[in-house]
Design a protein around this motif. Sequence first.
Motif, PDB file in Angstrom:
ATOM      1  N   THR A   4       0.835  -1.140  -0.022  1.00 33.60           N
ATOM      2  CA  THR A   4      -0.231  -0.005   0.063  1.00 33.60           C
ATOM      3  C   THR A   4       0.907   1.101  -0.090  1.00 33.60           C
ATOM      4  O   THR A   4       0.424   2.055  -0.967  1.00 33.60           O
ATOM      5  CB  THR A   4      -0.804   0.022   1.085  1.00 33.60           C
ATOM      6  N   SER A   5       2.177   1.373   0.733  1.00 32.79           N
ATOM      7  CA  SER A   5       2.827   2.589   0.803  1.00 32.79           C
ATOM      8  C   SER A   5       3.476   2.865  -0.692  1.00 32.79           C
ATOM      9  O   SER A   5       3.688   3.808  -0.970  1.00 32.79           O
ATOM     10  CB  SER A   5       4.073   2.114   1.709  1.00 32.79           C
ATOM     11  N   ARG A   6       3.865   1.343  -1.304  1.00 29.93           N
ATOM     12  CA  ARG A   6       4.391   1.786  -2.439  1.00 29.93           C
ATOM     13  C   ARG A   6       3.719   2.159  -3.391  1.00 29.93           C
ATOM     14  O   ARG A   6       3.838   3.234  -4.294  1.00 29.93           O
ATOM     15  CB  ARG A   6       5.218   0.470  -3.006  1.00 29.93           C
ATOM     16  N   ARG A   7       2.012   1.727  -3.641  1.00 31.88           N
ATOM     17  CA  ARG A   7       1.430   2.263  -4.219  1.00 31.88           C
ATOM     18  C   ARG A   7       1.035   3.981  -4.028  1.00 31.88           C
ATOM     19  O   ARG A   7       0.992   4.802  -5.095  1.00 31.88           O
ATOM     20  CB  ARG A   7       0.251   1.743  -4.301  1.00 31.88           C
ATOM     21  N   VAL A   8       1.047   4.279  -2.768  1.00 35.29           N
ATOM     22  CA  VAL A   8       0.894   5.847  -2.500  1.00 35.29           C
ATOM     23  C   VAL A   8       1.988   6.479  -2.860  1.00 35.29           C
ATOM     24  O   VAL A   8       1.738   7.535  -3.681  1.00 35.29           O
ATOM     25  CB  VAL A   8       0.842   5.878  -0.784  1.00 35.29           C
TER      26      VAL A   8
ATOM     27  N   LYS B  71      -5.100   7.653   2.681  1.00 39.44           N
ATOM     28  CA  LYS B  71      -6.013   7.363   3.858  1.00 39.44           C
ATOM     29  C   LYS B  71      -5.937   5.621   3.967  1.00 39.44           C
ATOM     30  O   LYS B  71      -6.219   5.165   4.981  1.00 39.44           O
ATOM     31  CB  LYS B  71      -7.396   7.715   3.383  1.00 39.44           C
ATOM     32  N   SER B  72      -5.762   5.070   3.022  1.00 40.92           N
ATOM     33  CA  SER B  72      -5.699   3.518   3.093  1.00 40.92           C
ATOM     34  C   SER B  72      -4.642   3.070   3.643  1.00 40.92           C
ATOM     35  O   SER B  72      -4.520   1.989   4.398  1.00 40.92           O
ATOM     36  CB  SER B  72      -6.038   3.024   1.466  1.00 40.92           C
ATOM     37  N   ARG B  73      -3.441   3.736   3.368  1.00 35.47           N
ATOM     38  CA  ARG B  73      -2.231   3.579   4.058  1.00 35.47           C
ATOM     39  C   ARG B  73      -2.196   3.752   5.371  1.00 35.47           C
ATOM     40  O   ARG B  73      -1.824   2.840   6.361  1.00 35.47           O
ATOM     41  CB  ARG B  73      -1.104   4.115   3.487  1.00 35.47           C
ATOM     42  N   ARG B  74      -3.002   4.870   5.893  1.00 35.99           N
ATOM     43  CA  ARG B  74      -3.182   5.196   7.349  1.00 35.99           C
ATOM     44  C   ARG B  74      -4.006   4.132   7.884  1.00 35.99           C
ATOM     45  O   ARG B  74      -3.683   3.645   9.254  1.00 35.99           O
ATOM     46  CB  ARG B  74      -3.755   6.520   7.386  1.00 35.99           C
ATOM     47  N   ASN B  75      -5.195   3.693   7.349  1.00 37.60           N
ATOM     48  CA  ASN B  75      -5.962   2.540   7.914  1.00 37.60           C
ATOM     49  C   ASN B  75      -5.154   1.222   8.247  1.00 37.60           C
ATOM     50  O   ASN B  75      -5.420   0.594   9.286  1.00 37.60           O
ATOM     51  CB  ASN B  75      -7.113   2.441   7.010  1.00 37.60           C
ATOM     52  N   MET B  76      -4.340   1.168   7.148  1.00 42.20           N
ATOM     53  CA  MET B  76      -3.543  -0.039   7.215  1.00 42.20           C
ATOM     54  C   MET B  76      -2.525   0.011   8.329  1.00 42.20           C
ATOM     55  O   MET B  76      -2.360  -1.173   9.152  1.00 42.20           O
ATOM     56  CB  MET B  76      -2.835  -0.560   5.912  1.00 42.20           C
TER      57      MET B  76
END
Length: 283
Positions: free
Chosen positions: A154-158, A174-179
């Motif tokens: 997810t971080s790489r995609r961000v 936001k998805s990375r924060r949730n993860m």
Amino acid sequence: MVYMKNLTAADFLLCLSLPLRIAHYGSTSVIVWQLYCSFGASALFLNMYASILFMCYVAANRYLKIVRPSGTHVLQSVRTANIVSMVTWVCLLAPSVAYNILFFITQKPLTSIPRHCGLFFSASVSLMFKIIHTFSAIIFLLVSISLVFFYYSTSRRVLQAQQSQLASSEKLVKSRRNMLVLVSIFCVCFAPYHLVRVPFVFLLNSCTVGPVLYYLKEAATMLSVFNVCLDPLVYFFLSKTFWDKVRKASRRANIQQANTESQSTEVKLSIIKSRATSQTSEL
């Protein structure tokens, strides 16, 4: 949402098992210890690893929403989620039931209060106990690796989205924060428990290390139970349905408050009017 509901169920069942665990600390009854070492221990195992697995499923589901935003993957369907949840509960219930049956069939008779549950164990129960916890440690390790992978991906995609200045970068952040919230709760609650639990299982009857590991294990267990308090953060950050229900409840409360205030205002106005009318008639 299916995995969230099952995670909530696991937390609720874990709360139900806590009174027995608390009672055995100050109990001088062998029966209470027997109940704790059988049903109490298996209930903790069942609900803890249910929480671990369902947290992994939630993370996997969030990752799939990033990779497959259209939601067409078979693992994203409600039917698949229900099947996975049912299989998970069955797979966790099976060793718990087998442990309890074997425990009561082969338990050692005791007349004094044991220092730990290992004194109840026969050779077969002790072996089964070690096997279960070995597989449990493997499950924890696999889930840990999976969560790290999901967060890293997810971080790489961000990073890629930010470099490309895509419009979806904010959503990915936001998805990375949730993860990150999910991974943090998982590590804080369950990592210390497994670091202590595995050595404790194999050094249970050691005269030198056993007592120290016992107290460390109890402290780590309390920390793992704290997961029940932290899981609402998962619902808060990851569940859109939860947010919608909170908004609806808040909106409903505001409407009720407004209606109450308007009714009280009308009552006050009617009282003032009646007083004014009575004063006019007196004049």
